[in-house]
Design a protein around this motif. Structure first.
Motif, short mmCIF file in Angstrom:
data_model
loop_
_atom_site.label_atom_id
_atom_site.label_comp_id
_atom_site.label_asym_id
_atom_site.label_seq_id
_atom_site.Cartn_x
_atom_site.Cartn_y
_atom_site.Cartn_z
N GLY A 78 46.87 95.38 -47.88
CA GLY A 78 45.80 96.01 -48.65
C GLY A 78 44.81 96.73 -47.76
N GLY A 79 44.55 96.14 -46.57
CA GLY A 79 43.65 96.78 -45.63
C GLY A 79 44.17 98.11 -45.14
N TYR A 80 45.50 98.19 -44.93
CA TYR A 80 46.10 99.45 -44.48
C TYR A 80 45.95 100.53 -45.56
CZ TYR A 80 49.54 102.86 -42.87
OH TYR A 80 50.15 104.02 -42.46
N ILE A 81 46.21 100.15 -46.81
CA ILE A 81 46.11 101.10 -47.91
C ILE A 81 44.68 101.63 -48.02
CG2 ILE A 81 46.29 101.37 -50.42
CD1 ILE A 81 48.53 99.27 -50.35
N SER A 82 43.69 100.73 -47.86
CA SER A 82 42.29 101.15 -47.94
C SER A 82 41.92 102.03 -46.75
CB SER A 82 41.38 99.93 -47.98
OG SER A 82 41.63 99.16 -49.14
N GLU A 83 42.38 101.66 -45.56
CA GLU A 83 42.03 102.41 -44.36
C GLU A 83 42.60 103.82 -44.39
OE1 GLU A 83 40.33 103.15 -40.64
OE2 GLU A 83 40.03 101.43 -41.99
N THR A 84 43.85 103.96 -44.81
CA THR A 84 44.43 105.30 -44.89
C THR A 84 43.75 106.14 -45.96
OG1 THR A 84 46.16 104.35 -46.32
CG2 THR A 84 46.71 104.67 -43.98
N GLY A 85 43.29 105.49 -47.02
CA GLY A 85 42.53 106.21 -48.03
C GLY A 85 41.21 106.70 -47.48
N ASP A 86 40.55 105.85 -46.68
CA ASP A 86 39.28 106.25 -46.07
C ASP A 86 39.46 107.40 -45.10
OD1 ASP A 86 38.03 104.27 -47.50
OD2 ASP A 86 38.02 102.81 -45.84
N GLN A 87 40.67 107.53 -44.54
CA GLN A 87 40.94 108.62 -43.59
C GLN A 87 41.62 109.81 -44.29
OE1 GLN A 87 42.00 107.90 -39.60
NE2 GLN A 87 41.63 105.69 -39.68
N ASN A 88 41.43 109.88 -45.60
CA ASN A 88 41.83 111.05 -46.39
C ASN A 88 43.34 111.30 -46.45
OD1 ASN A 88 39.09 111.73 -46.96
ND2 ASN A 88 38.92 112.66 -44.92
N ILE A 89 44.14 110.25 -46.32
CA ILE A 89 45.57 110.37 -46.56
C ILE A 89 45.78 110.39 -48.07
CG2 ILE A 89 47.84 109.32 -46.26
CD1 ILE A 89 46.60 110.40 -43.68
N GLU A 90 46.52 111.37 -48.58
CA GLU A 90 46.69 111.51 -50.02
C GLU A 90 47.38 110.29 -50.63
OE1 GLU A 90 48.72 115.11 -50.85
OE2 GLU A 90 47.20 116.40 -49.92
N LYS A 91 47.05 110.07 -51.88
CA LYS A 91 47.57 108.88 -52.58
C LYS A 91 49.09 108.81 -52.55
CE LYS A 91 47.73 106.69 -57.13
NZ LYS A 91 47.33 106.78 -58.55
N ARG A 92 49.76 109.92 -52.84
CA ARG A 92 51.23 109.92 -52.88
C ARG A 92 51.81 109.55 -51.52
NH1 ARG A 92 55.77 113.16 -52.16
NH2 ARG A 92 57.31 113.03 -53.85
N ASP A 93 51.22 110.04 -50.45
CA ASP A 93 51.71 109.74 -49.10
C ASP A 93 51.48 108.27 -48.75
OD1 ASP A 93 52.39 112.43 -48.85
OD2 ASP A 93 50.39 112.95 -48.13
N ARG A 94 50.35 107.74 -49.19
CA ARG A 94 50.08 106.31 -48.95
C ARG A 94 51.11 105.46 -49.68
NH1 ARG A 94 44.77 105.21 -51.26
NH2 ARG A 94 44.55 107.37 -51.91
N MET A 95 51.45 105.84 -50.90
CA MET A 95 52.41 105.07 -51.69
C MET A 95 53.79 105.11 -51.05
SD MET A 95 51.20 106.14 -55.54
CE MET A 95 52.28 104.99 -56.36
#
Length: 631
Positions: free
Chosen positions: A550-567
């Motif tokens: 969960g921390g990785y998902i939040s961190e990548t979101g904070d660094q502006n990685i798009e939702k689809r790429d995070r998924m």
């Protein structure tokens, strides 16, 4: 609603073949033996009254007979009761025919709560007459007196409460209901009670009597829990507190193993369950603990609710199952093998042992039962009773605890503690989860051949989902097919030499010590939980190893990685809408390069990973299944 459930007499379902023949004359021709008399047959030592509906109200020679158990009694008494019930039945038939002629058949249908689930709508005369006959039998044995004026008022009060209860029951069963009544039941009941809350007349009884042989527009009894009405003004006497009498028992509170069910030629639940489990077993490679767990839960349902034709179950059976499960110990060690399921449940009231959580109850037990009920619909042509069932779960079932982030300081302590234990899994599994967002079950199954340079300077890992363990091919416990896509390895893992070391392992598992165990995934989860305890970072139930994902998902979101790429990176199914599902189902070079070079969080020191000897870490053994003391 199955009206026969609310009466005190139990109608035998295992009647002898001769019970199918109503006429004594026909039965004499068939069996060449002395008849018990018109409308009367025997099943062992028990007499049964039976009669068919006239053709003019939906019956006839081909229809199923209405049966009422008279119990074990002398023949003469059974004969007299049969004559009484036959006369009552003829009166009811005339009344039904009269109301049908007046186009008021729907009114009578409403009295019995409409068609039962799975029954045809025109089957209500059968249910209605069955109810009247059973109630008539009760009245014949225990005649009632005329109600006093106060009792008549009580009957009017009860009619209103019953009407409310009928709609609440319909809502719980997933049948059509009056939203205005069901959704405001407590308020309406309180208002209705307040209207009738007057001092009793001197010399009158507080009990209510009602003769069921009288054809009335009153609805049948349903259960409703009514809140006491607050007194707006002080009174000298104690306020009347509504009580639920012994006869007012909700259908789901009855023993569902013995309630009357309509005849059916559909397969038993146990037969469908066996087929369902066999199909699941054949689709798995090797022994699968999930199937074994499902088998135990399905057997529990049969033991508690009974093994019936699958189309005779209703939402009420599922609600009854939930009602019993709320006392089922969550830990198997508190379910002694020498006790039956009902004995275990009874011994845990009030709960001495922790019971099932809401998620386990709903997604583990009830979902397994629903899956079996749904599995035979196409092959056996029936509507699953679980479809549209509106179920209520007890508030005593603990809600799922959401995963909580660990925070920077706790994450650093966990990683540092893992390295100091000197074990490869403790050192690298938390880091891999922290830097890739992948699940623990997938990470422990990684092999050296899973690592490759996808784009120049960008390393990825990918498992086929199928691995060979001890010469046997097995499926990795990945949650979805999306988990089998490649994921980007952060360049930090290449900088510390882990990627190069992994490739040198070739077709070997990176975490070989874990893979030698009987259940690697379960053991890894246990070890990681111990590591959290050793690092002293677990202060809440939601702080778990999964928090790193969960921390990785939040961190990548904070660094502006798009939702689809995070998924895609963490192995989630892609897309909330059709637009997101187009394009490649894997990361493009541009997006992969962004993830590989994602800036590291300066709040988390990772210097302890530089200069590690991975061969030494991999060769270290866990002493007696416990984590070595951190140095």
């Amino acid at each position: 609603m199955n009206v026969s459930r609310i009466v005190s007499l139990h109608v035998q379902s295992d009647v002898s073949p001769d019970a199918e023949v109503i006429s004594a004359k026909k039965r004499n021709r068939k069996l060449k033996k002395r008849s018990s008399g018109l409308y009367l047959v025997r099943s062992g030592s028990i007499y049964l009254f039976q009669i068919r509906l006239p053709k003019r109200i939906g019956g006839g020679a081909g229809s199923r007979p209405i049966r009422v158990s008279l119990g074990a009694l002398p023949h003469q008494e059974a004969r007299e009761l049969a004559d009484t019930l036959a006369a009552l039945a003829r009166t009811v038939f005339k009344e039904i025919e009269k109301r049908m002629a007046e186009d008021n058949g729907a009114d009578l249908a409403n009295i019995v709560g409409g068609a039962a689930e799975g029954d045809a709508e025109d089957d209500w005369p059968y249910e209605f007459v069955s109810l009247i006959l059973k109630a008539g039998l009760f009245d014949a044995r225990e005649p009632t007196r005329s109600p006093t004026p106060e009792e008549a008022k009580g009957l009017n009060l009860m009619r209103g409460l019953v009407r409310i209860g009928q709609q609440v029951s319909a809502k719980l069963d997933g049948r059509p209901y009056d939203e205005m009544i069901a959704d405001n039941a407590e308020m309406l009941a309180a208002s209705h009670l307040a209207k009738h809350d007057k001092p009793a007349e001197p010399g009158t009884s507080s009990h209510n009597y009602y003769s069921s042989t009288q054809l009335s527009d009153a609805p049948l009894p349903q259960t409703i829990v009514v809140a006491p009405v607050p007194n707006p003004e002080p009174r000298d006497r104690k306020p009347i507190t509504p009580r639920i009498s012994a006869s007012f028992v909700a259908d789901f509170m009855l023993d569902r193993r013995t309630v009357d069910r309509r005849p059916s030629n559909k397969p038993l639940f146990s037969d469908l369950a066996s087929n369902y489990l066999a199909v699941r077993t054949s689709s798995k490679s090797g022994k699968n603990k999930d199937i074994s767990i499902a088998e135990n839960r399905l057997n529990l349902f049969v033991e508690l609710i009974g093994d019936h034709p699958v189309d005779t179950y209703t939402a009420t059976d599922l609600q009854a199952f939930i009602e019993l499960l709320k006392h089922w110990p969550s830990n198997a060690k508190y379910r002694p093998a020498h006790l039956s399921a009902r004995e275990i449940i009874a011994s845990n009231q009030p709960p001495r042992f922790k019971t099932l959580s809401r998620k386990t109850m709903e997604e583990g037990y009830v979902t397994a039962v629903r899956a079996v009920m749904n599995s035979g619909q196409k092959a056996h042509s029936y509507n699953s009773p679980s479809i549209g069932a509106n179920l209520t779960y007890p508030d005593s079932a603990a809600a799922s605890v959401p995963t909580e982030p660990l925070g920077y300081e706790k994450t650093k302590k966990l990683l540092d503690t893992g390295v100091r234990t000197g074990l490869l899994d403790n050192a690298m599994l938390p880091l891999l989860a922290f830097m890739t967002g992948r699940r623990l079950g997938l990470l422990i199954h990684l092999k050296g051949t899973d690592f490759r340079e996808k784009y120049k300077g960008v390393w990825v890992a990918q498992t086929s989902g199928i691995v060979q363990v001890d010469g046997v091919w097995k499926r990795i416990p990945i949650k979805t097919d999306a988990s089998a896509t490649f994921f980007v390895i952060h360049n930090f893992l290449a900088e510390i030499g882990f990627v190069q070391w992994a490739q040198e392992r070739g077709d070997e598992f990176l975490f070989g010590e874990l893979m030698r165990l009987a259940d690697p995934s379960k053991s890894a989860s246990s070890y990681m939980s111990r590591l959290l305890g050793k690092a002293k970072v677990k202060e809440a139930r939601g702080e778990v190893f999964h928090s790193l994902r969960g921390g990785y998902i939040s961190e990548t979101g904070d660094q502006n990685i798009e939702k689809r790429d995070r998924m895609l990176q963490v192995g989630h199914d892609v897309g909330d809408d059709e637009h997101d599902k187009y394009g490649f189902r894997t990361l493009t070079e541009k997006k992969a390069r962004l993830l590989a070079n994602l800036p590291l969080n300066p709040e988390i020191d990772l210097s302890m990973y530089r200069g590690l000897d991975f061969d030494k870490l991999a060769a270290a053994k866990r002493a007696r299944g416990r984590t070595p003391k951190a140095k």
